[in-house]
Design a protein around this motif. Structure first.
Motif, mmCIF file in Angstrom:
data_model
loop_
_atom_site.group_PDB
_atom_site.id
_atom_site.type_symbol
_atom_site.label_atom_id
_atom_site.label_comp_id
_atom_site.label_asym_id
_atom_site.label_seq_id
_atom_site.Cartn_x
_atom_site.Cartn_y
_atom_site.Cartn_z
ATOM 1 N N GLY B 65 0.838 -1.214 0.000
ATOM 2 C CA GLY B 65 0.000 0.000 0.000
ATOM 3 C C GLY B 65 0.863 1.250 0.000
ATOM 4 N N VAL B 66 1.855 1.281 0.909
ATOM 5 C CA VAL B 66 2.720 2.467 0.993
ATOM 6 C C VAL B 66 3.498 2.652 -0.309
ATOM 7 N N LEU B 67 3.958 1.543 -0.831
ATOM 8 C CA LEU B 67 4.678 1.571 -2.102
ATOM 9 C C LEU B 67 3.798 2.155 -3.195
ATOM 10 N N ALA B 68 2.537 1.655 -3.232
ATOM 11 C CA ALA B 68 1.595 2.133 -4.238
ATOM 12 C C ALA B 68 1.338 3.620 -4.040
ATOM 13 N N ALA B 69 1.284 4.083 -2.782
ATOM 14 C CA ALA B 69 1.046 5.505 -2.499
ATOM 15 C C ALA B 69 2.174 6.354 -3.102
ATOM 16 N N ILE B 70 3.417 5.918 -2.921
ATOM 17 C CA ILE B 70 4.551 6.681 -3.471
ATOM 18 C C ILE B 70 4.519 6.665 -4.997
ATOM 19 N N LEU B 71 4.222 5.485 -5.538
ATOM 20 C CA LEU B 71 4.166 5.369 -7.000
ATOM 21 C C LEU B 71 3.041 6.239 -7.563
ATOM 22 N N ALA B 72 1.881 6.232 -6.874
ATOM 23 C CA ALA B 72 0.747 7.042 -7.330
ATOM 24 C C ALA B 72 1.125 8.530 -7.279
ATOM 25 N N PHE B 73 1.842 8.891 -6.227
ATOM 26 C CA PHE B 73 2.298 10.273 -6.090
ATOM 27 C C PHE B 73 3.175 10.662 -7.283
ATOM 28 N N LEU B 74 4.100 9.768 -7.636
ATOM 29 C CA LEU B 74 4.994 10.032 -8.762
ATOM 30 C C LEU B 74 4.212 10.071 -10.066
ATOM 31 N N GLY B 75 3.261 9.133 -10.229
ATOM 32 C CA GLY B 75 2.459 9.061 -11.448
ATOM 33 C C GLY B 75 1.648 10.332 -11.640
ATOM 34 N N LEU B 76 1.046 10.756 -10.556
ATOM 35 C CA LEU B 76 0.206 11.964 -10.622
ATOM 36 C C LEU B 76 1.062 13.162 -11.053
ATOM 37 N N ASN B 77 2.219 13.219 -10.461
ATOM 38 C CA ASN B 77 3.113 14.318 -10.778
ATOM 39 C C ASN B 77 3.581 14.253 -12.220
ATOM 40 N N PHE B 80 0.155 14.161 -14.879
ATOM 41 C CA PHE B 80 -0.979 15.100 -14.873
ATOM 42 C C PHE B 80 -0.646 16.496 -14.356
ATOM 43 N N ILE B 81 0.380 16.665 -13.623
ATOM 44 C CA ILE B 81 0.706 18.000 -13.115
ATOM 45 C C ILE B 81 1.648 18.689 -14.104
ATOM 46 N N GLU B 82 1.306 19.947 -14.433
ATOM 47 C CA GLU B 82 2.147 20.718 -15.402
ATOM 48 C C GLU B 82 3.492 21.021 -14.766
ATOM 49 N N PRO B 83 4.586 20.965 -15.459
ATOM 50 C CA PRO B 83 4.685 20.458 -16.833
ATOM 51 C C PRO B 83 4.622 18.929 -16.832
ATOM 52 N N ARG B 84 3.863 18.459 -17.812
ATOM 53 C CA ARG B 84 3.705 16.988 -17.885
ATOM 54 C C ARG B 84 4.995 16.302 -18.306
ATOM 55 N N PHE B 85 5.031 14.990 -18.005
ATOM 56 C CA PHE B 85 6.196 14.139 -18.324
ATOM 57 C C PHE B 85 7.487 14.646 -17.720
ATOM 58 N N SER B 86 7.314 15.311 -16.609
ATOM 59 C CA SER B 86 8.517 15.628 -15.829
ATOM 60 C C SER B 86 8.104 15.669 -14.375
ATOM 61 N N LEU B 87 9.075 15.558 -13.504
ATOM 62 C CA LEU B 87 8.738 15.546 -12.083
ATOM 63 C C LEU B 87 8.840 16.950 -11.478
ATOM 64 N N PHE B 88 9.046 17.925 -12.346
ATOM 65 C CA PHE B 88 9.102 19.306 -11.856
ATOM 66 C C PHE B 88 7.726 19.842 -11.596
ATOM 67 N N VAL B 89 7.657 20.758 -10.637
ATOM 68 C CA VAL B 89 6.366 21.397 -10.327
ATOM 69 C C VAL B 89 6.583 22.909 -10.366
#
Lengths: 231, 504
Positions: B65-77, B80-89
């Motif tokens: 579950g915790v692993l999935a939470a971190i992965l989901a966090f990364l996926g969302l970032n 879906f969060i601009e700029p897309r396809f990067s981990l920058f916010v």
């Protein structure tokens, strides 16, 4: 020969030894007694009695052991005294060299008959056996292999004759199943009591006047058979 | 069982598969959400991403579950969060959303995961309880060491997935050590060297009564297993002790019973011993007396009485001996092939004096097959039955012995007398110890004779029963005609040829 036969009684019951002493002395026997096995063996060696009456239950040693030790050096006739229900002991004693046995309590006539048989046998074993035995209406000629009843010859099968001859040559003495079977049928057959039962039945049918009240071949329950004469 | 298996898998393999599962689920979810991105506002996407987290936590536990939470966090970032396809916010607002998302996701996965873990623990406890219940229920019905040990071994084998279980019981006073192995004893001779051994002593409050050993593939044991094994041990000790107590109690009861029997036997025997003794004493002292001069007939009569009563005493003593041996279970007939007519003749011959006031008829065909019996003991049966007839039937009546082949297996024997009938309810009870139909003052007897007959006949595998006849009373019994299913074989011989025809 004015020799009184000497009997040694080995029994730890004073009542029995006292009674036997009285009875046998009255019958012209010389009697000595021993209450223990060792004492009995010592007396037997020192006095050389003509016969020993031995109780199988002694305080210091087994009567069977006494029997064995006697047989190491003497052929003196031994009659063992035992009780009902110890057929195995009786058979062991007979196999260890005892000549005969008597079940307590016994009638004195029975004891005297056993003593007579043992005496006769002791004399016979020194010389040749009687070749012809005549008893009642029966005449058995061991030399000619012939058996007659009221003067008429009786036809016996080979085994029947062998059985009868073995019993008759030990007239008066008890013979164990094992002894009879291994002598008549061979040592390998010594457990087949059934042969013996059937052949004794056949013999009685041919010899006895009334096979249901046998006078010659007598059954000794749990031990064996004995051939008795009518005198 | 299933839960135990999962717990028992090596840890690194576990962690790796969980990582893989969480990755797969989150990636698949990200893919689906990415395809649907035109139809969904960016905001609910964060909420929807909680779904794989919950799923993983529910299915595979807290870690996943915790692993999935971190992965989901990364996926969302990433997706879906601009700029897309990067981990920058870029926008601080997005950063807050992401951080809150991470927090909530981890919190949810923890909650779900914990619930799941405690559920698993509860299931495991339940299973443990069920196993224990089954074991104790089974043990409660068992009453001997062997069954108990077998049941323990089987339960331990199932519960701990052992390859082999061995239970050793220390010998009770003077007895040998009892060893039980499961499964097959033949296999167990191979050493189980490559396996791991667990040992557990079976300890009662005052002594060690044995040891359980089990061999299995995996090493070590979980706390739950340790606890369960120990509880199994307690249960086993309880069951073993209980069975031993029951055994001791039964033994005590038997002793008490035989003690009671001996007391009544003694009183009954001393009564019966006195009767013949009185006769003997009276006759002997009469003969000693100088006051009377006995004529020879009277003298013979007295002497006969002494002789006869002595025989009677002898029969009684024989019965007592037999009784004690039958009672103690030592009684073993020495069976061999016997001709029944011969057994009967011998008994009648021995009892001749006692029989002189009765008529005796023996109807035993001479060609009957042999019986497989102890002739001394069966002789005692006949002596008792005849002596019974002499006691109960009036003088000058008939005592009859008959025998016939009942079938291939058994001979049927009947001993009857013309005495009074026995009331129907007593027909079975007369074979019990100390049971006498007639009042004790009329006829002497310990009531032992018939119960000994029963003991002897049954030790020969036969049956004995009583029956009233139109003119008297009869005892029937059966005797074996075969031994180990086989009849005796007698070698045949030809009759000698008739060389002397005159002999016919």
């Amino acid at each position: 020969m004015n020799h009184q036969p000497h009997i040694l009684v080995i029994d730890d019951e004073p009542q029995i030894t006292r009674a036997l002493r009285t009875i046998l002395t009255a019958r012209q026997f010389r009697v000595s007694t021993a209450g223990r096995g060792e004492e009995g063996l010592a007396l037997a060696a020192a006095q050389q009695p003509d016969m020993i009456i031995l109780d199988l239950y002694l305080p210091d040693m087994d009567g069977i052991e006494v029997c064995r030790r006697l047989r190491e050096w003497t052929k003196v006739p031994v009659i063992v005294l035992s009780v009902r229900d110890s057929e195995r002991d009786k058979v062991t004693a007979l196999d260890s060299g005892a000549d005969d046995y008597l079940t307590k309590p016994f009638g004195i006539e029975e004891l005297l008959a056993r003593i007579r048989v043992a005496q006769r046998h002791a004399i016979q074993s020194q010389g040749a056996g009687q070749p012809v035995i005549v008893t009642g209406e029966l005449e058995i000629d061991l030399a000619k292999h012939r058996v007659k009843h009221r003067g008429e010859e009786i036809k016996l099968t080979a085994t029947e004759y062998k059985l009868l001859a073995y019993l008759v040559s030990h007239v008066g003495r008890v013979l164990t199943y094992r002894a009879i079977l291994s002598h008549v049928w061979g040592p390998g057959e010594s457990e087949h009591v059934e042969y013996l039962r059937v052949y004794v039945r056949q013999l009685r049918r041919k010899l006895e006047v009334d096979p249901e009240e046998p006078r010659y071949i007598i059954n000794e329950p749990g031990v064996g058979y004995r051939f008795i004469t009518q005198d | 069982m299933r839960i135990l298996k999962i717990k028992l898998q090596p840890k690194w393999q576990n962690a790796f598969s969980h990582l893989l599962l969480a990755l797969l689920v989150t990636l698949a979810f990200s893919g689906v959400l990415y395809l649907l991105r035109q139809f969904i506002d960016p905001l609910p996407i964060a909420l929807l991403y909680l779904l794989p987290v919950g799923l993983c936590a529910t299915l595979w536990g807290l870690g996943t579950g915790v692993l999935a939470a971190i992965l989901a966090f990364l996926g969302l970032n990433y997706f879906f969060i601009e700029p897309r396809f990067s981990l920058f916010v870029h926008q601080s607002q997005d950063l807050i959303v992401l951080l809150v998302f991470l927090g909530v996701a981890i919190f949810i996965s923890q909650m779900v995961g914990r619930t799941r873990n405690s559920l698993a623990a509860a299931r495991a406890r339940e299973l443990e309880a069920v196993r224990l219940y089954r074991l104790s229920a089974e043990l409660a019905e068992l009453h001997n060491d062997r069954d108990i040990v077998e049941s323990i071994a089987r339960h331990i084998m199932e519960t701990f997935q052992a390859r082999q279980v061995q239970v050793t019981l220390e010998g009770k006073a003077g007895q040998e050590t009892f060893l039980y192995r499961m499964p097959d004893e033949a296999i167990s001779t191979q050493p189980f060297e490559h396996m791991h051994t667990l040992r557990m002593p079976l300890q009662s409050p005052n002594e060690t009564i044995g040891e359980v050993r089990l061999w299995r593939v995996q090493s070590g044991q979980s706390p739950m297993e340790e606890r369960l094994l120990q509880t199994f041990g307690y249960q086993s000790v309880l069951a073993l002790e209980r069975s031993r107590l029951i055994e001791a109690e039964t033994r005590a009861r038997v002793l008490e019973e035989s003690d009671r029997m001996k007391t009544s036997l003694l009183s009954s025997v001393s009564h019966e011993l006195r009767t013949p003794l009185s006769t003997i004493k009276a006759a002997a002292t009469s003969l000693q007396s100088k006051a009377v001069s006995w004529d020879s007939e009277a003298r013979d009569e007295l002497l006969l009485a002494i002789d006869e009563e002595a025989d009677h005493l002898n029969l009684l003593v024989g019965n007592l001996l037999d009784m004690s041996r039958i009672e103690s279970g030592e009684f073993k007939p020495e069976q061999r092939w016997n001709a029944l007519d011969e057994v009967i003749d011998t008994v009648l011959n021995r009892m001749r004096t006692a029989l002189r006031r009765h008529f005796i008829e023996v109807d035993v065909p001479a060609n009957l097959p042999l019986v497989f019996v102890d002739d001394v003991q069966i002789g005692q049966v006949f002596a008792n039955l005849i002596s019974n007839g002499l006691k109960y039937a009036p003088e000058n009546t008939l005592i009859r012995i008959r025998a016939s082949k009942r079938d291939e297996e058994a001979m049927l024997v009947q001993v009857s007398n013309q005495g009074p009938p026995v009331p129907a309810p007593d027909l079975e009870r007369i074979f019990e110890k100390f049971h006498r139909v007639t009042a004790a003052d009329r006829i002497t007897g310990t009531g032992l004779g018939l119960s000994i007959c029963k003991g002897i006949v049954e030790a020969h595998g036969g049956r004995i029963w009583a029956q009233n006849l139109p003119d008297g009373f009869a005892i029937y019994f059966t005797l074996p005609l075969t031994w180990q299913g086989i009849s005796p074989h007698i070698p045949k011989e030809h009759e000698p040829s008739a060389t002397h025809p005159s002999d016919r």
